[in-house]
Write a protein that holds these residues in place. Structure first.
Motif, short mmCIF file in Angstrom:
data_model
loop_
_atom_site.label_atom_id
_atom_site.label_comp_id
_atom_site.label_asym_id
_atom_site.label_seq_id
_atom_site.Cartn_x
_atom_site.Cartn_y
_atom_site.Cartn_z
N ARG A 7 40.60 42.54 43.06
CA ARG A 7 39.43 43.31 43.46
C ARG A 7 39.54 44.75 42.96
O ARG A 7 38.59 45.31 42.42
CB ARG A 7 39.31 43.28 44.98
CG ARG A 7 37.95 43.72 45.52
CD ARG A 7 37.93 43.65 47.03
NE ARG A 7 38.98 44.45 47.63
CZ ARG A 7 38.92 45.78 47.74
NH1 ARG A 7 37.89 46.44 47.27
NH2 ARG A 7 39.92 46.45 48.28
N LEU A 8 40.72 45.33 43.10
CA LEU A 8 40.90 46.73 42.73
C LEU A 8 40.75 46.94 41.23
O LEU A 8 40.23 47.95 40.78
CB LEU A 8 42.28 47.23 43.17
CG LEU A 8 42.47 47.44 44.67
CD1 LEU A 8 43.94 47.64 45.00
CD2 LEU A 8 41.67 48.63 45.13
N THR A 9 41.28 46.02 40.46
CA THR A 9 41.29 46.23 39.02
C THR A 9 40.07 45.63 38.33
O THR A 9 39.79 45.97 37.19
CB THR A 9 42.53 45.58 38.38
OG1 THR A 9 42.51 44.19 38.69
CG2 THR A 9 43.80 46.21 38.90
N GLY A 10 39.37 44.73 38.99
CA GLY A 10 38.25 44.06 38.35
C GLY A 10 38.68 42.94 37.41
O GLY A 10 37.86 42.34 36.73
#
Lengths: 415, 415
Positions: free
Chosen positions: A35-38
């Motif tokens: 989620r954080l990095t995509g």
DNA sequence: GCCCATTTTTTCGAGCCTCGAAAAAAAGAA
DNA sequence: TTCTTTTTTTCGAGGCTCGAAAAAATGGGC
């Protein structure tokens, strides 16, 4: 953009991105990292297993906050503290402290040395730094970086200390000397820049892309975050906020020039004024914190020279911040250091001066935050700077995808 | 780094990189592009054939400089001028100019309108801009961007003009208004920033990552390039160099505050002083260039009030640059505008003032370059800014690889 | 106690992209 | 006309990310 992206570079960057996400998030799960990095779950899974195999990351178990939800529980990931250690030195007036930090950022050991910086010779200062590192890093053969923070001006490349109020010697090459002694990369940086770096780590909501850290103490220092990166000029570490000219041909400054902000707002300037000395009197070297506290108490109690001294200090700071804001725009301000003990006296007059400047158009909206002790920030900032350089330069690129780039001379394209 | 790199993004970026290389190099061959970008010949070949097929690039033939070497001759590539057009507006005191530029950066058409900016209403100014664009872009259905440059303060997002000396109205939303009228993206930017952008295009050797552009004219403006990008603050376009406080409680400035640099160095300030008026006298609106030239001639000829006026102006500028350098470090300086006509008088005193500041430690090494006419720079900078935004946002991503990214909310990782 | 629902993580094949090597193309030189 | 040199294209290999599906691991309900 400078140069094209090749295939292996994509992996390197995504690896580094995963490491950075873990460093920032603490103990995220793979899903959280995705989620954080995509990036996709599959990619995270692949990169994570690489990193774990290489001893850079490790599984921590269920993590602390197990919400006991339905479904397969998340596995918390964390950086492996054993992956590396970094040594952080901090040289200031009569003091040299050394901290050894593991790859997670936890302090392993810390030592502080007293030394007479004003009288020590150039080589003696270097030797002190070398032996401080030797002492603290002894037995840790995995230490990979040295971060050297110093009160004063450093060069933009982070190689040497150009000038400092704590020693008469200039252009001391701590960078090359320490590298020669230990064979690991060394960065030499201004202490206020490290404070700014630490603020960003501690409170990224408030201190994100543009903000200012001001150190009020014997002298006045500044660290500047612009567009999300620490600003370092073309030659020096810049940020000589304390030596912007407040009044042309004004009071005598420690630096030998006249009218600098510091010549009104540094401890010695307040002390000088409060004691009725001439503004052209040579600044005295060191004033105890207790003595400044007593002056502040006196200023709070009664009107007079002392109160006027603080008032002039506040005016200098206020105009300085206003001029800074005229250039770079209002931004959150953190004020750090012993001088904040009198901030209750200073603040109203700082705001009054600020309101008279172009940068102070919304003076009431400018937000100050104060912290009395700068040392923890300097250490924290140094450690995080050294660790993130490891993330991006060593563990991101990794061994397999190593620096094996031949990549011929490749010019630059600037857009 | 904010977010991970996916596969299609690699292509997008490399495409944009190729376009940027061609824009900068003029008419490079494929081999040349490979060298500039560091990408392989095969990749360049593939990307180039895509771009040509899409009508973004085209083969130009043997190029101009055919060195008649042995071997297969290079095929020069160039951007296809028909790929797009951009409209550049420039609003200044009593003048609104419009330029239409093709994708190669060549001027297709240019118009200048006289209008009374001080007396026109808010909506009338917007209407003037709209009709200027309508007039010049008429018949060019391929125009894709509007760049709006204005003397004054703009917001950091490039949406509106916050304040300008040329009109009493503030917060004029030229961005949204023009977008509503034409349906193409619009950026509103400070004219001095456009000067800085142009300098970088014209002389990248001298003006690369850190430099300063100062506009000397009726007022004093500044554009700041830091770390290779135009600096725009958190709220406004920043760079209010002219309104840094030179002397607290000093001369009255056009902005209503006191002691600003502009209140000593703007045309009106020099005129006011030279004519023996009080420094608190209300600034007059507009002074003819000829009149300033006459004052400069007088100052060259004989000592007196006029020479003193230029001297005070130089001192203000010198201390201002010095304070700027104290913060951001010495860097090349370009001085642009009508005020440079008197630069021979100003320079020695600027350097003298500079030498008294912390930023002036190497005052003699600071290098000035002067250009009398700012308008060509503003137009050039606007055009290149708009065109490179096309390169990266439209033609780089392309149609096939289009903005079809779903890429869910994807948080940020900051390292 | 067993089975189902739910969530996380891994596996696997597809689709791109870049790269290096080799081939093709296009000239000048002999 | 043939050889040399340089540029450009072609082609197969290798890597990487992605989506879908499978596997894994747990809580909830009966």
């Amino acid at each position: 953009m400078t140069t094209g992206i090749r295939h292996d570079e994509m992996r390197k960057r995504n690896r580094a991105l995963v490491i950075a996400a873990v460093r920032r998030a603490g103990q995220p799960s793979r899903t959280e990292i995705a989620r954080l990095t995509g990036l996709s779950h599959s990619t995270i899974s692949a990169i994570a297993s690489d990193l774990i195999e290489e001893g850079i990351m490790r599984e921590i178990g269920q993590g602390e906050t197990a919400p006991a939800r339905r479904g397969r529980p998340q596995v918390a990931l964390g950086l492996d503290p054993k992956a590396a250690t970094v040594a952080c030195l901090h040289l200031s007036f009569n003091s040299l402290s050394a901290v050894l930090v593991d790859y997670c950022g936890r302090v392993i050991d810390t030592r502080t040395h007293r030394l007479s910086t004003l009288t020590l010779g150039r080589q003696a200062l270097v030797d002190a730094a070398v032996s401080a590192v030797r002492e603290i890093a002894c037995g840790h053969e995995d230490f990979l970086r040295i971060a050297f923070a110093v009160q004063g001006i450093t060069d933009a490349a982070g190689r040497q200390m150009l000038w400092s109020p704590i020693t008469p010697h200039s252009d001391i090459g701590f960078g090359p000397e320490l590298e020669a002694a230990f064979g690991v990369p060394v960065t030499v940086q201004n202490d206020c820049n490290m404070i700014a770096a630490a603020l960003r780590w501690r409170n990224p909501e408030r201190y994100r892309d543009n903000f200012v850290a001001i150190l009020l103490s014997q002298g006045i220092g500044m660290g500047l975050m612009l567009n999300g990166q620490l600003f370092t000029g073309t030659h020096s570490s810049a940020g000589e906020f304390g030596h912007m000219i407040h009044k042309p041909d004004g009071a005598l400054c420690r630096c030998g020039r006249r009218g600098c902000i510091e010549a009104y707002a540094g401890n010695y300037a307040i002390w000088r004024k409060a004691h009725g000395k001439s503004a052209m009197e040579k600044p005295i070297a060191d004033i105890k914190a207790g003595e400044m506290d007593a002056l502040a108490a006196l200023a709070r109690r009664e009107d007079g020279l002392t109160r006027q001294a603080f008032s002039e200090a506040a005016e200098a700071i206020g105009f300085g911040i206003g001029n800074l804001f005229a250039l770079i725009d209002p931004a959150p301000v953190a004020i750090v250091g012993q001088g904040t003990a009198a901030f209750d006296i200073l603040e109203p007059e700082i705001r009054a001066a600020l309101a008279q400047t172009a940068g102070g158009q919304h003076a009431e909206a400018v937000s100050f935050e104060t912290w009395p002790h700068e040392v923890p920030f300097i250490q924290h900032g140094s450690a995080m700077t050294a660790l993130t350089s490891l993330d991006w330069e060593v563990f991101g690129p990794g061994l397999r995808h190593g620096a094996g780039g031949r990549r011929p001379e490749s010019g630059r394209v600037v857009a």
